[in-house]
Design a protein around this motif. Structure first.
Motif, PDB file in Angstrom:
ATOM      1  N   THR A   1       0.860  -1.179   0.000  1.00 30.55           N
ATOM      2  CA  THR A   1       0.000   0.000   0.000  1.00 30.55           C
ATOM      3  C   THR A   1       0.896   1.228   0.000  1.00 30.55           C
ATOM      4  N   LEU A   2       0.682   2.119  -0.952  1.00 31.32           N
ATOM      5  CA  LEU A   2       1.516   3.311  -1.049  1.00 31.32           C
ATOM      6  C   LEU A   2       0.662   4.552  -1.187  1.00 31.32           C
TER       7      LEU A   2
ATOM      8  N   GLN B   1       4.206   4.759 -13.150  1.00 33.60           N
ATOM      9  CA  GLN B   1       5.516   5.002 -12.546  1.00 33.60           C
ATOM     10  C   GLN B   1       5.576   4.463 -11.122  1.00 33.60           C
ATOM     11  N   MET B   2       4.541   4.718 -10.362  1.00 42.23           N
ATOM     12  CA  MET B   2       4.499   4.222  -8.985  1.00 42.23           C
ATOM     13  C   MET B   2       4.446   2.703  -8.941  1.00 42.23           C
TER      14      MET B   2
ATOM     15  N   TRP C   1       9.891  -2.694  -8.634  1.00 45.44           N
ATOM     16  CA  TRP C   1      11.354  -2.755  -8.725  1.00 45.44           C
ATOM     17  C   TRP C   1      11.959  -2.741  -7.316  1.00 45.44           C
ATOM     18  N   GLY C   2      11.397  -1.900  -6.446  1.00 42.55           N
ATOM     19  CA  GLY C   2      11.887  -1.880  -5.072  1.00 42.55           C
ATOM     20  C   GLY C   2      11.726  -3.216  -4.384  1.00 42.55           C
ATOM     21  N   MET C   3      10.608  -3.880  -4.631  1.00 43.54           N
ATOM     22  CA  MET C   3      10.384  -5.214  -4.075  1.00 43.54           C
ATOM     23  C   MET C   3      11.368  -6.215  -4.671  1.00 43.54           C
ATOM     24  N   SER C   4      11.622  -6.087  -5.972  1.00 44.09           N
ATOM     25  CA  SER C   4      12.557  -6.989  -6.645  1.00 44.09           C
ATOM     26  C   SER C   4      13.955  -6.854  -6.065  1.00 44.09           C
TER      27      SER C   4
ATOM     28  N   PRO D   1      11.025   7.498  -6.560  1.00 46.03           N
ATOM     29  CA  PRO D   1      10.830   7.474  -5.102  1.00 46.03           C
ATOM     30  C   PRO D   1      10.259   6.187  -4.525  1.00 46.03           C
ATOM     31  N   ALA D   2       9.257   5.601  -5.191  1.00 45.95           N
ATOM     32  CA  ALA D   2       8.655   4.393  -4.618  1.00 45.95           C
ATOM     33  C   ALA D   2       9.642   3.233  -4.559  1.00 45.95           C
TER      34      ALA D   2
END
Length: 755
Positions: free
Chosen positions: A641-642, A658-659, A665-668, A718-719
């Motif tokens: 959740t963001l 984008q988000m 990608w951050g999770m990856s 950022p995310a």
């Protein structure tokens, strides 16, 4: 602060220029005086100029200097112009321009594109609207005050005249000084008809019907194909001999060429030339090259991490980015202290389209056909490599099949250009996936030490954050490095994010360059760059600090996001400061159900960020819900959740994409991605060993944007930075395992559970 203001000379030059609007029989030309190309008669009816032009048929052509790599940047920028101009969106088209000095700095990265473009293009649109109203009023025989611009026409009561007709019949000539531009009335947010609205992205049709042309599609008659034979190390390899006897049996093979590179970009390189890529690819595998190498051929990931740890341990190493008075005294007087070390592994880009370049000389100009994110950085390298003036080289723009920061570094253009110069023919250099990985500019491994001092009642009195990694900006753009308070230059993209908006008493932030990393490989900018590791440490540590004081992690953060002092924020894009970050954090906690009971081995973790830079803050918060298998240590992310506050959302569909992409990608990077150096090279060169997030692992995504009329900021990165620590904190809340290394492997979770 805009990007141009980071270069004082460029900013000063820009401020002296007026803004010019002229018209001829061909069309309306808009741009900064001194940079406008006269719009003479043209068969197509218009001549593109600096920012946009309007043709005799009313078509608005927006010139975009940003690379299109899947983020719909052209559509976003065109919206800005078209909304203020009151253009007919169906008649707006986007042109991604080739390199030329008249465009100024050409760069696409840092989540800067919309942020930097918004004031320039909105003023340009308002200026055009102003002049069109004035001239339209003359053609309609009314006063300008009786006219309104709407949907590509000027209206006065029931009468109207189209922009195309005004261009064809009118006599438009008007110039604006920067001061006048700044005073032009902008449309109130309530009157926007394109910004923030659902309209079709201009680039979607060509990307779906096959008309879009990527760098790898570029061809010219008579070109020779090439594949690189890469040396064992990035910098210190020297060709001793080439044996191509086996390659000569390959039909279409031409020869193997050792490159002489005056720019030092590709030392020790050999390129294998052939009639087709199939032949070049096959022959390359058969060519045997003997190299002489140096110490870099022995470097491992452990060596790189050990060097960072050694440098951090030296208090005199690095640059002091933030240095408040009294840090050491606060730690000496502290009632309690907390310290933790965090690491991240080497990470690769793996864009869908492997890097490539087509190079040749034509009519005294050397052309480089490729997809690139920073033409202004690469052109000087090309000039040095080719031994010719920069103004005789042009980089032709193409769609990029992904970039993620890899194509900010256009080093792959150099060998294509050198090979073309050597043989006197066009050369199309194409990398295989493995070549691309070995020649990547990886995100350097990092080590960080974070300390916090507490006084009475758990009050935070000081914080000390040191981050060590390879510095991409030192390797490729040292002119872009500011100096710290101790006079030592630093790479801002290695430490952004550590200069956070929390009020923590006396604060120190120290950026340390891992010199071994920079001598072993060329560190690169990978989506989110420094915040990808600084926020991993910062937000993991904030949770640890809260638990050390018996505080709720949400309440602990909100208390520190008080907007006091330098954290109050200021214009134009940081208005509200830490209070806006607190707002997205509170919103995401409520949205995700923070504090509610969860099943066994399931946890909810929080993290927040301000995005990439303090003068361009994108306030983002994430709540990650994970389930941990206590037997295997495998982490399953169930939901992310963001909530984001990015100011005005210009292109809603693109912003959401984008988000979504950034968070995944951050999770990856948090759970799946990561390689290591062995003998001076990355271990994993393809997607069998390097395993990014797969579709089956994608969790539910719930993304919300805070309503805002503040200026837009960045969303590309950022995310990416907030998801990893949210997952790490969720793992702790699920099974009590505190992991401090990225990526988070199941074995590390099991080990932490037993600690």
């Amino acid at each position: 602060m805009t990007f141009l203001q980071r270069n004082p000379e460029a900013a000063a030059a820009l401020s002296r220029r007026g803004f010019l609007i002229t018209a001829t029989s061909a069309g309306v030309a808009l741009g900064f005086a001194g940079e406008v190309t006269a719009a003479g008669p043209a068969p197509a009816g218009f001549e593109p100029t600096i920012w946009y032009s309007i043709g005799r048929d009313g078509t608005v052509t927006v010139n975009v200097i940003r690379a299109e790599l899947g983020q719909h940047v052209g559509t976003a920028i065109a919206r800005i112009v078209a909304d203020e101009l009151e253009a007919d969106w169906s008649k707006v088209q986007v042109k991604t321009v080739d390199s030329d000095a008249k465009w100024g700095l050409m760069v696409t990265g840092g989540s800067w594109s919309v942020w930097q473009s918004y004031p320039i293009y909105s003023q340009a649109g308002a200026a055009g609207r102003t002049v069109l109203i004035e001239e339209g009023a003359k053609l309609l025989g009314v006063a300008p005050g009786a006219c309104v611009a709407r949907n590509g026409a000027i209206h006065a009561g029931k009468a109207s005249v189209s922009y195309g007709a005004i261009v064809t019949r009118g006599n438009l000539a008007r110039s604006f000084t920067p001061e006048q531009l700044a005073k032009l009335p902008m449309k109130p947010a309530a009157e926007r008809r394109l910004i923030g609205k659902a309209v079709q992205a201009r680039d979607i049709p060509s990307k779906t019907n096959g008309q879009g042309v990527y760098g790898i599609d570029a061809v010219v008659p008579g070109m020779v194909y090439a594949r690189p034979k890469l040396p064992p190390t990035r910098y210190d390899s020297v060709v001793v001999s080439i044996d191509d006897s086996a390659a000569k049996a390959v039909p279409g093979y031409q020869k193997s060429l050792a490159l002489d590179d005056p720019s030092g970009t590709v030392p020790g390189w050999v390129v294998v030339l052939a009639d087709s890529f199939v032949a070049a690819n096959k022959a390359c595998d058969l060519v045997k090259v003997t190299w002489k190498t140096g110490e870099a051929a022995k470097v491992s990931e452990a060596d790189l991490q050990r060097r960072s740890a050694e440098l951090i341990a030296d208090p005199n190493a690095g640059s002091l980015v933030v240095e408040d008075a009294g840090v050491d005294q606060a730690f000496a007087a502290a009632k309690s202290k907390l310290e933790a070390t965090y690491t991240t592994a080497t990470a690769l880009h793996f864009q869908m389209e492997p890097v490539n370049a087509l190079a040749f000389e034509k009519d005294g100009v050397f052309e480089i056909h490729t997809g690139n994110q920073w033409q202004s950085l690469v052109l000087p390298w090309l000039a040095k490599a080719l031994g010719r003036p920069e103004n005789t080289i042009v980089m032709k723009s193409y769609l990029l099949g992904g970039g993620f920061g890899r194509r900010l570094n256009g080093d792959y253009a150099i060998p294509a250009a050198l090979a073309s110069k050597a043989i006197g023919k066009p050369v199309k250099l194409v990398f295989t996936r493995a070549d691309d990985s070995r020649f990547d500019s990886p995100r350097a491994p990092s080590v960080q030490r974070v300390r916090m001092a507490f006084g009475e009642a758990g009050r935070v009195t000081a914080m000390d954050h040191a981050a060590a990694a390879g510095w991409p900006t030192l390797a490729m753009a040292p002119f872009f490095m500011p100096k710290g308070t101790n006079g030592v230059a630093y790479d801002p993209f290695s430490v952004n994010g550590a200069d956070h908006w929390y009020t923590v008493g006396a604060q120190r932030v120290r950026a340390v360059n891992n010199d071994l990393a920079n001598s072993t490989f060329r560190p690169g900018w990978l989506r989110s760059v420094g915040p990808g590791w600084t926020n991993w440490a910062l937000e993991s540590f904030m949770d640890e600090a809260a638990h050390s004081q018996g505080a709720d992690p949400l309440a602990f953060r909100l208390k520190l996001l008080d907007g006091v002092g330098r954290n109050a924020g200021s214009g134009p894009t940081a208005v509200g400061g830490a209070h806006r970050q607190a707002a997205v954090l509170a919103a995401v906690a409520k949205k995700a159900g923070w504090g509610a009971a969860l099943p066994k081995n399931t946890g909810l973790g929080l993290a927040t960020t301000f995005g990439q830079e303090r003068d361009m803050p994108t306030w983002v918060a994430c709540a990650a819900r994970v389930r941990v298998d206590p037997q295997t240590g495998v982490v399953k992310v169930e939901k992310l959740t963001l909530v984001a506050d990015c100011g005005t959302v210009v292109h809603p569909d693109g912003a959401l994409a984008q988000m979504q992409g950034a968070s995944l990608w951050g999770m990856s990077l948090a759970l799946f991605e990561g390689t290591e150096f062995r003998d001076g090279q990355v271990k994993d060169t393809n997607l069998g060993g390097y395993t990014p997030l797969r579709m089956a692992d994608v969790p539910d995504l719930d993304i919300e944007f805070m309503p805002s009329t503040e200026p837009p900021v960045g969303l590309g990165e950022p995310a990416t930075t907030v998801v990893g620590p949210a997952i790490g904190n969720a793992i702790f809340n699920a099974v009590g395992a505190r992991v401090r290394d990225l990526p988070i492997r199941p074995a590390a979770v099991l080990k932490a559970m037993k600690a």
